[in-house]
Design a protein around this motif. Structure first.
Motif, PDB file in Angstrom:
ATOM      1  N   TYR A 256     -23.666  23.745  26.604  1.00 13.47           N
ATOM      2  CA  TYR A 256     -22.372  24.205  27.102  1.00 13.47           C
ATOM      3  C   TYR A 256     -21.219  23.742  26.228  1.00 13.47           C
ATOM      4  O   TYR A 256     -20.271  24.501  25.964  1.00 13.47           O
ATOM      5  N   GLY A 257     -21.283  22.500  25.751  1.00 18.43           N
ATOM      6  CA  GLY A 257     -20.162  21.947  24.991  1.00 18.43           C
ATOM      7  C   GLY A 257     -19.795  22.788  23.796  1.00 18.43           C
ATOM      8  O   GLY A 257     -18.629  23.130  23.577  1.00 18.43           O
ATOM      9  N   ILE A 258     -20.791  23.184  22.980  1.00 18.13           N
ATOM     10  CA  ILE A 258     -20.509  23.970  21.779  1.00 18.13           C
ATOM     11  C   ILE A 258     -20.225  25.420  22.136  1.00 18.13           C
ATOM     12  O   ILE A 258     -19.399  26.086  21.495  1.00 18.13           O
ATOM     13  N   VAL A 259     -20.881  25.945  23.166  1.00 20.08           N
ATOM     14  CA  VAL A 259     -20.633  27.333  23.584  1.00 20.08           C
ATOM     15  C   VAL A 259     -19.194  27.500  24.046  1.00 20.08           C
ATOM     16  O   VAL A 259     -18.557  28.529  23.778  1.00 20.08           O
ATOM     17  N   ASN A 260     -18.664  26.512  24.720  1.00 19.95           N
ATOM     18  CA  ASN A 260     -17.305  26.608  25.243  1.00 19.95           C
ATOM     19  C   ASN A 260     -16.275  26.788  24.134  1.00 19.95           C
ATOM     20  O   ASN A 260     -15.187  27.334  24.364  1.00 19.95           O
ATOM     21  N   HIS A 261     -16.604  26.343  22.933  1.00 23.91           N
ATOM     22  CA  HIS A 261     -15.671  26.487  21.814  1.00 23.91           C
ATOM     23  C   HIS A 261     -15.687  27.899  21.229  1.00 23.91           C
ATOM     24  O   HIS A 261     -14.872  28.206  20.357  1.00 23.91           O
ATOM     25  N   PHE A 262     -16.573  28.748  21.726  1.00 25.42           N
ATOM     26  CA  PHE A 262     -16.570  30.143  21.280  1.00 25.42           C
ATOM     27  C   PHE A 262     -15.334  30.879  21.781  1.00 25.42           C
ATOM     28  O   PHE A 262     -15.009  31.954  21.280  1.00 25.42           O
ATOM     29  N   LYS A 263     -14.643  30.311  22.756  1.00 25.67           N
ATOM     30  CA  LYS A 263     -13.412  30.936  23.255  1.00 25.67           C
ATOM     31  C   LYS A 263     -12.314  30.938  22.191  1.00 25.67           C
ATOM     32  O   LYS A 263     -11.322  31.661  22.321  1.00 25.67           O
ATOM     33  N   LYS A 264     -12.487  30.157  21.126  1.00 28.03           N
ATOM     34  CA  LYS A 264     -11.517  30.145  20.039  1.00 28.03           C
ATOM     35  C   LYS A 264     -11.601  31.414  19.191  1.00 28.03           C
ATOM     36  O   LYS A 264     -10.743  31.675  18.352  1.00 28.03           O
ATOM     37  N   VAL A 265     -12.662  32.197  19.388  1.00 28.27           N
ATOM     38  CA  VAL A 265     -12.852  33.445  18.636  1.00 28.27           C
ATOM     39  C   VAL A 265     -11.965  34.528  19.223  1.00 28.27           C
ATOM     40  O   VAL A 265     -11.874  34.682  20.439  1.00 28.27           O
ATOM     41  N   ARG A 266     -11.315  35.311  18.370  1.00 27.09           N
ATOM     42  CA  ARG A 266     -10.359  36.303  18.879  1.00 27.09           C
ATOM     43  C   ARG A 266     -11.020  37.528  19.492  1.00 27.09           C
ATOM     44  O   ARG A 266     -10.437  38.171  20.360  1.00 27.09           O
ATOM     45  N   LYS A 325     -16.102  47.661   9.868  1.00 25.54           N
ATOM     46  CA  LYS A 325     -15.675  47.016  11.112  1.00 25.54           C
ATOM     47  C   LYS A 325     -16.741  46.064  11.648  1.00 25.54           C
ATOM     48  O   LYS A 325     -16.411  45.016  12.209  1.00 25.54           O
ATOM     49  N   SER A 326     -18.014  46.438  11.513  1.00 28.62           N
ATOM     50  CA  SER A 326     -19.080  45.518  11.921  1.00 28.62           C
ATOM     51  C   SER A 326     -19.019  44.243  11.090  1.00 28.62           C
ATOM     52  O   SER A 326     -19.158  43.130  11.611  1.00 28.62           O
ATOM     53  N   LEU A 327     -18.805  44.417   9.795  1.00 29.69           N
ATOM     54  CA  LEU A 327     -18.663  43.250   8.918  1.00 29.69           C
ATOM     55  C   LEU A 327     -17.466  42.414   9.336  1.00 29.69           C
ATOM     56  O   LEU A 327     -17.548  41.185   9.401  1.00 29.69           O
ATOM     57  N   TRP A 328     -16.354  43.063   9.639  1.00 28.72           N
ATOM     58  CA  TRP A 328     -15.148  42.318  10.021  1.00 28.72           C
ATOM     59  C   TRP A 328     -15.363  41.563  11.328  1.00 28.72           C
ATOM     60  O   TRP A 328     -14.884  40.438  11.478  1.00 28.72           O
ATOM     61  N   HIS A 329     -16.085  42.160  12.261  1.00 26.26           N
ATOM     62  CA  HIS A 329     -16.296  41.454  13.522  1.00 26.26           C
ATOM     63  C   HIS A 329     -17.053  40.151  13.294  1.00 26.26           C
ATOM     64  O   HIS A 329     -16.689  39.101  13.824  1.00 26.26           O
ATOM     65  N   MET A 330     -18.111  40.204  12.478  1.00 19.22           N
ATOM     66  CA  MET A 330     -18.853  38.968  12.214  1.00 19.22           C
ATOM     67  C   MET A 330     -18.034  38.002  11.368  1.00 19.22           C
ATOM     68  O   MET A 330     -18.030  36.783  11.628  1.00 19.22           O
ATOM     69  N   LEU A 331     -17.327  38.503  10.373  1.00 15.80           N
ATOM     70  CA  LEU A 331     -16.500  37.641   9.531  1.00 15.80           C
ATOM     71  C   LEU A 331     -15.397  36.986  10.350  1.00 15.80           C
ATOM     72  O   LEU A 331     -15.113  35.788  10.171  1.00 15.80           O
ATOM     73  N   SER A 332     -14.772  37.738  11.250  1.00 15.05           N
ATOM     74  CA  SER A 332     -13.704  37.164  12.075  1.00 15.05           C
ATOM     75  C   SER A 332     -14.242  36.071  12.987  1.00 15.05           C
ATOM     76  O   SER A 332     -13.567  35.062  13.240  1.00 15.05           O
ATOM     77  N   ILE A 333     -15.465  36.248  13.491  1.00 17.76           N
ATOM     78  CA  ILE A 333     -16.089  35.205  14.309  1.00 17.76           C
ATOM     79  C   ILE A 333     -16.298  33.943  13.477  1.00 17.76           C
ATOM     80  O   ILE A 333     -15.997  32.825  13.929  1.00 17.76           O
ATOM     81  N   ALA A 334     -16.805  34.121  12.246  1.00 16.67           N
ATOM     82  CA  ALA A 334     -17.033  32.965  11.372  1.00 16.67           C
ATOM     83  C   ALA A 334     -15.724  32.256  11.057  1.00 16.67           C
ATOM     84  O   ALA A 334     -15.637  31.016  11.098  1.00 16.67           O
ATOM     85  N   LEU A 335     -14.687  33.026  10.731  1.00 11.45           N
ATOM     86  CA  LEU A 335     -13.377  32.435  10.413  1.00 11.45           C
ATOM     87  C   LEU A 335     -12.793  31.707  11.610  1.00 11.45           C
ATOM     88  O   LEU A 335     -12.340  30.555  11.495  1.00 11.45           O
ATOM     89  N   ASP A 336     -12.777  32.363  12.757  1.00 11.03           N
ATOM     90  CA  ASP A 336     -12.131  31.791  13.938  1.00 11.03           C
ATOM     91  C   ASP A 336     -12.867  30.568  14.456  1.00 11.03           C
ATOM     92  O   ASP A 336     -12.252  29.569  14.843  1.00 11.03           O
ATOM     93  N   PHE A 337     -14.197  30.632  14.466  1.00  8.84           N
ATOM     94  CA  PHE A 337     -14.962  29.487  14.954  1.00  8.84           C
ATOM     95  C   PHE A 337     -14.801  28.295  14.012  1.00  8.84           C
ATOM     96  O   PHE A 337     -14.657  27.146  14.459  1.00  8.84           O
TER      97      PHE A 337
END
Length: 970
Positions: A256-266, A325-337
């Protein structure tokens, strides 16, 4: 008295005619009318579909970046993806080297001017591994790593490092765009983000592991655990692809601890229902997440593409089937996390025991919500106690004090009876009208199946419930609330489901995971609120005076009798005038109350509380699962049964919120249900299960047994009763040779079809598919001169295979002794395996360290040879090397085996010889030369791809497209 009643009635009608138009609109909309209910139901379905579509659709929910650096990083990543997907690039191919070298060049260029960034290439042979996998098995793996590892050092070395990982190899038949080119390109985009046009050094150290050979053993991640950079890592984000295209999905998290930080993803997208599927073995793919969590002991997330599965691992996993757009979605997750974890976080100082709490999570409209199992168990426990405590007093008031609600045995029993019979009817429908007629239809038409089955289930419930009402119409009494009875019974059902889910969550573990069951809590709350609203309404309703049996108000009422409070010309089946009453019979009162007292609006409040949100939650969860699993119907009979079972569960659960109101379904809804049922059943039987958008996936390998002949065989794996046989029989080389395709059942609904092929693979440098393709030279053999007849026997061999990186060895005792009836020693034969390091050893004639002194497990002897000892024995070796021309130089030690030769246990014979089955793989489907490097090509597969119908896609069956095998005894 009658005259007074007529005057009162006339006054009532006069009052009605003067009613405000707005009041009339509200009454007609929210009164319990069949037309109103129809409007609400159609609106609910529209709300469900549009909302779910928006949430799951990439185009509508993930906009492209507007920030300049992010745009530049995305464009950089897209160009890199085009290079990565130029060829199929499995580990055992020259094109894998091409991708490796391209990545290495990009990495070196990116970090050239950054003193805080460093790069390491495993090609220096410092990170080769020899290990047992899976744990507890008798399979040992040797792997030579060429991972590309980048470390961006943070300004605060006290903070644990974050790892981002993806793999750059593909399977032999795939261009590896979403599995896992998009993950690799996203990491390159992130590297570009931190090293270009920015002098800001990150606070927390970031490590990027571009690893190799994930597809056939998770080797790259396993070897990285031995890398010096690994020791400082506490968290990871694994970027992967188990499907092709769409949005990147949070599959699972370690806690849960690390999963909760996924909320930082836009743009978060995920649901722990997939985590439950992974942990319980329902999803058969694996990712590097398993290695980092179980073997590495670090905390992190698994983000991957998950659909469509029929493109996954096939030639269609190419640049055409994805988008920027698929690439951007994964890249944005990597950047934001990554950005979200740059500061000190609670995980850095969290007590170790707190990291063991599982997470329950979901996303909605780019918002992410996560809960720990301990909190949900607490909330569920409170709800399980609180809801009955609140409900029971209202029931006591209604039945003990108000006496205003009449119940009968029939009215209580009819819904459970209808529910059970409808489930049986649905099961029969799916089995008879779907599975027996068109078993693979779920592959192409799962939405059609869902709506057809839903229509059937609702229609059967309607017929049974109203049939019971008609048969037992003498039991229909006034002051009777059918919808509330059903609501309460459904609340009891969800209460029992919540008890089970809560108990399982309290003991949650891998293999018995229930973290995807958060919807059970939400549905119970919604259902309970609806039931409580109904009970509150009845509790405040005026009590009923005692009447005799002869009093007309206590008698059953005839259909069609006029109800007080109806407008002129309005039938009583259109409007229910009793508070909480949905019976279509009219009411009789000695002292009728004003019309407003008769109007029923509690149904609309109950409907709005229960149905729309419940429908959305159930549909969205069911859609995600079916959309991710329906293509697995091609993988096994077990998967087929699971899909159709889940289809029925999905339909049943989705129907539940609507069932309390099914008594008021009007002609429009019934007609629609009937049309959907009949039309859907016909379409299911006559639709194609496989088409260009939903192809039949067939798995290919070309083999030759060098001990018997040089004739190769094409072997294709697919589902029994699929069009596979027809496809193969129509291939030119099959028809021209006049041969028959031979097929055999291999179990679990699969069959293997094979035919002889004269289309021999080419290996690039005058190597033919001949008997000298695998040359095994015995360097040393203790059985030849009886060196150790009563102890460990030993042998040393060299296997020469041209232009090869991958071989498997399987051990057994000599085939010449197969006449013996039983084995006394049932352990795997080989106890010690040695991989000789020729660079240090020389010509192989020196005396090596005594392996008897080496402990169990992996060791390196004084000559630098890799040694693995296993008391349970080794029955298989999977070997992976990087040098194309280097021989496999191997050593073995094994115990002789004693076998019984007669009825007397003393009638036995000692078996000394060890049988070794060697199978080597080649993994190309490319031009003969790639940037100056020799490659192989496979004409037999090229013919299949060229001549197959458009509804067929091809995947590999094993580590390579071609295999050659040879058996020897030592």
């Amino acid at each position: 008295m009658a005259e007074a009643s007529r005057d009162e009635s006339s006054s009532l009608r006069s009052s009605q005619s003067r009613t405000n138009p707005f009041v009339k609109l509200v009454r007609s909309t929210f009164g319990y009318r069949k037309t109103s209910l129809t409007f609400f139901i159609l609106l609910t379905f529209l709300f469900t579909f549009l909302t779910s579509h928006y949430d799951n659709d990439l185009e509508s929910s993930v906009p492209l970046p507007t920030n300049g650096l992010e745009q530049e990083s995305l464009e950089y990543a897209w160009k890199a993806l085009q290079v990565i997907g130029r060829y199929q690039h499995p580990y055992g191919s020259p094109s894998n080297d091409f991708v490796h070298d391209s990545l290495e060049s990009s990495i070196k260029e990116a970090i050239a001017s950054k003193k805080y960034a460093e790069y390491d290439n495993d090609l220096n042979y410092t990170n080769n591994i020899l290990y047992r996998f899976p744990a507890g098995s008798n399979v040992v793996h040797y792997y030579e790593s060429n991972n590309l590892v980048v470390r961006i050092n943070g300004t605060d070395p006290s903070l644990p490092a974050l790892l981002l990982s993806s793999h750059y190899d593909s399977v032999p038949t795939s261009f590896g765009i979403t599995d896992d080119g998009v993950g690799v390109a996203s990491m390159l985009g992130l590297l570009h983000y931190y090293t270009h046009h920015s002098t800001k050094q990150p606070l927390r150290t970031i490590v990027l592991n571009f690893n190799n050979d994930e597809e056939f053993g998770l080797y790259g991640a396993s070897s990285f655990l031995n890398h010096p950079f690994f020791k400082d890592i506490a968290y990871f984000l694994n970027l992967e692809g188990t499907g092709a295209g769409g949005k990147a999905f949070l599959f699972r998290g370690t806690d849960y601890g690390i999963v909760n930080h996924f909320k930082k993803v836009r743009y978060p997208y995920g649901n722990s229902i997939f985590q439950q599927g992974f942990d319980n073995g329902l999803i058969h793919s694996e990712t590097d997440f398993k290695i980092y969590k179980e073997n590495g002991g670090i905390r992190g997330l698994d983000v991957a593409f998950y659909k469509p599965r029929d493109i996954y691992h096939t030639t269609r996993d190419d640049i055409r089937h994805t988008g920027i757009k698929s690439l951007w979605h994964m890249l944005s997750i990597a950047l934001d996390f990554t950005e979200g974890l740059q500061t000190e976080i609670d995980l850095d100082v969290e007590a170790p025991e707190e990291s063991n709490d599982f997470a329950l999570y979901f996303s909605f409209f780019n918002h992410f919500v996560a809960f720990s199992t301990s909190k949900i168990v607490l909330v569920n426990t409170i709800l399980l106690v609180l809801v009955p405590l609140i409900s029971i007093p209202f029931l006591v008031v209604i039945f003990q004090y108000k006496h205003n609600w009449n119940l009968s045995f029939v009215n209580v029993l009819k819904f459970p009876l209808s529910f059970v019979l409808s489930i049986l009817a649905l099961d029969i429908f799916v089995d008879v009208a779907v599975v027996s007629q068109n078993p693979f239809i779920a592959n192409s038409s799962v939405v059609l199946l869902v709506f057809t089955s839903l229509a059937v289930f609702l229609l059967v419930n309607y017929v049974i419930l109203n049939g019971i009402n008609w048969v037992f119409k003498s039991y229909n009494v006034i002051n009777h609330d059918e919808k509330l009875i059903v609501n309460i019974e459904i609340s009891i059902l969800t209460w029992l489901a919540l008890i089970y889910s809560t108990y399982k969550l309290s003991t949650n573990r891998i293999g018995d995971d229930h973290t995807g069951e958060l919807p059970v809590t939400i549905l119970f709350v919604l259902q309970s609120i609806g039931s409580l609203l109904g009970l509150i309404g009845w509790s405040f309703k005026q009590g009923k005076h005692d009447v005799s049996k002869d009093d007309e108000s206590s008698q059953p009422l005839l259909d069609g009798q006029r109800t007080y409070g109806t407008q002129e010309g309005e039938s009583n089946d259109e409007l229910d005038t009793s508070i909480g009453n949905d019976d279509t019979s009219s009411l009789s009162f000695e002292h009728p109350l004003p019309e407003s007292k008769f109007r029923s609006y509690d149904w609309s409040i109950q409907f709005l509380f229960i149905v729309p949100l419940s429908s959305l939650i159930i549909y969205n969860s069911g859609y995600l699962i079916l959309d991710g699993l329906n293509k697995s119907i091609q993988e096994s009979l077990k998967a087929e049964k699971l899909i159709y079972l889940f289809l029925q569960l999905f339909v049943i659960i989705w129907s539940i919120p609507f069932l309390p109101f099914i008594f008021k379904f009007n002609r429009i809804i019934i007609a629609l249900l009937l049309v959907f049922s009949v039309t859907g059943a016909l379409l299911v039987q006559n639709s194609d299960a496989f088409d260009i958008n939903n192809p039949l996936k067939l798995r290919f390998i070309q083999t030759v047994d060098l001990n018997s002949s040089t004739q190769s065989h094409v072997k294709v794996l697919g589902r029994i009763d699929s069009p596979m046989r027809a496809v193969l029989n129509d291939i030119p080389s099959v028809k021209n040779s006049g041969q028959t395709v031979s097929c055999s059942d291999v179990g679990d609904g699969l069959e293997e079809c094979s035919y002889k092929s004269d289309l021999a693979p080419a290996f690039g440098e005058k190597h033919n598919f001949t008997t000298d393709l695998i040359d095994i030279h015995v360097v040393k053999n203790s059985t030849a001169n009886n060196d150790y007849p009563f102890g460990l026997l030993s042998a040393e061999i060299k296997i020469h295979v041209p232009k090869n990186r991958m071989c498997n060895l399987r051990f057994n005792f000599s085939e010449s002794n197969s006449i013996f009836a039983s084995l006394i020693n049932t352990d795997a034969p080989v106890k010690t395996f040695i991989w000789y390091n020729d660079k240090k050893q020389g010509n192989g004639t020196e005396k090596h360290a005594d392996t008897l002194a080496i402990p169990e497990g992996f060791s390196v002897d004084k000559d630098g040879n890799y040694v693995y000892r296993l008391h349970d024995g080794i029955n298989a070796l999977n070997l992976n090397k990087l040098d194309w021309d280097k021989d496999y130089h191997l050593g073995f030690q094994w115990l002789p085996d004693l076998v019984a030769t007669g009825s007397n246990e003393f009638d036995s014979e000692l078996i000394l010889k060890l049988g070794i089955q060697t199978e080597c793989f080649w993994a190309d489907l490319n031009p003969l030369v790639i940037d100056g490097k020799a490659a192989s090509h496979v004409p037999a597969l090229e013919e299949l791809v060229h001549y197959s119908p458009v509804y067929v896609s091809w995947a590999n069956r094993d580590r390579g497209l071609v295999s050659a095998s040879k058996y020897i005894e030592i």
